[in-house]
Design a protein around this motif. Structure first.
Motif, PDB file in Angstrom:
ATOM      1  N   LYS A  97      43.300  43.879  40.143  1.00 38.25           N
ATOM      2  CA  LYS A  97      43.008  42.663  39.373  1.00 38.25           C
ATOM      3  C   LYS A  97      42.863  43.037  37.909  1.00 38.25           C
ATOM      4  N   ASP A  98      43.638  42.374  37.074  1.00 35.06           N
ATOM      5  CA  ASP A  98      43.600  42.603  35.630  1.00 35.06           C
ATOM      6  C   ASP A  98      43.174  41.307  34.956  1.00 35.06           C
ATOM      7  N   PHE A  99      41.963  41.308  34.380  1.00 35.86           N
ATOM      8  CA  PHE A  99      41.468  40.130  33.657  1.00 35.86           C
ATOM      9  C   PHE A  99      41.233  40.500  32.197  1.00 35.86           C
ATOM     10  N   SER A 109      44.176  36.102  34.167  1.00 39.03           N
ATOM     11  CA  SER A 109      43.782  36.867  35.347  1.00 39.03           C
ATOM     12  C   SER A 109      45.018  37.081  36.211  1.00 39.03           C
ATOM     13  N   THR A 110      45.341  38.348  36.471  1.00 40.57           N
ATOM     14  CA  THR A 110      46.517  38.667  37.288  1.00 40.57           C
ATOM     15  C   THR A 110      46.097  39.554  38.455  1.00 40.57           C
ATOM     16  N   LYS A 111      46.489  39.148  39.650  1.00 42.15           N
ATOM     17  CA  LYS A 111      46.207  39.944  40.842  1.00 42.15           C
ATOM     18  C   LYS A 111      47.525  40.475  41.401  1.00 42.15           C
ATOM     19  N   ASN A 124      49.007  34.897  39.154  1.00 43.30           N
ATOM     20  CA  ASN A 124      48.579  34.903  37.760  1.00 43.30           C
ATOM     21  C   ASN A 124      47.991  33.540  37.395  1.00 43.30           C
TER      22      ASN A 124
END
Length: 212
Positions: A97-99, A109-111, A124
């Motif tokens: 997870k990139d927030f 927010s990308t998972k 996303n």
């Protein structure tokens, strides 16, 4: 007689060597076939959108039941403050997870859902917030314009992409996002995968970092 014994001994030695070589070749062939079988099974484990949905459901269930281990690092780059979290099961990466948030009223927010070290699904969500009409100086009203993207991936290529747009107002009276239909769109995962590769390069970081 002596010569005969020597000849028999040499014949026996050559025969043993040949037998060992044949055994080794047989074992190597079996190992190669086994390796190919494993590789094939690995690559073929996800072949359709339904396969992706099933794997997504499994990982989501593990996340919701808090059965995955996790590690986190933070980054701060060009007015972009972010947090990356890795989720593992038995030391195998399952989701990233990139927030991050920017100072310009924007957040993302990308998972990345992962199987066998390959991304197979990306979810996303991008949010742009602004002040809304109807508020007061003491209690300003805001609205969030949200874009969701769902991307199905096989062999590092996007095969199907969907998008959904909606607005959430702080004053309420909002439509349930689950009732809004997804629309199929063109696929472009180049920027997502570029970011993912940068993240993976830093996955062993223990402290905060600057740019990825």
């Amino acid at each position: 007689m002596k010569i005969t014994l020597i000849s028999l001994s040499l014949l026996f030695i050559f025969s043993c060597k040949k037998e060992r070589q044949e055994t080794l070749q047989s074992n190597n062939s079996a190992d190669i076939m086994k390796s190919k079988s494993v590789t094939t099974a690995k690559n073929d484990s996800l072949r359709t959108v339904d396969d992706i949905k099933n794997e997504y459901a499994i990982i989501s269930g593990l996340l919701n039941s808090k059965k995955l281990d996790s590690t986190t690092f933070n980054y701060n780059c060009d007015e972009k403050e972010g947090e990356v979290t890795f989720y593992f099961q038995d030391k195998k990466l399952k989701m990233v997870k990139d927030f991050y948030a920017e100072h310009s009223h924007f957040s993302s927010s990308t998972k990345y859902f992962v199987k066998d070290d390959q991304v197979f699904f990306i979810f996303n969500e991008e949010t742009v917030w602004n002040f809304d009409d109807g508020g007061t100086p003491e209690k300003p009203a805001t609205k969030d314009d949200i874009k969701e993207r769902r991307i199905y991936i096989l062999n590092d290529k996007a095969i199907q992409c969907f998008e959904k747009n909606y607005t959430i107002r702080s004053q309420g009276n909002n439509q349930d996002p689950n009732t809004i239909a997804n629309k199929e769109t063109k696929c472009d995962i180049s920027e997502f995968m570029k970011q993912y590769k940068l993240i993976i390069k830093n996955k062993d970081k223990k402290n905060n970092i600057n740019c990825l």
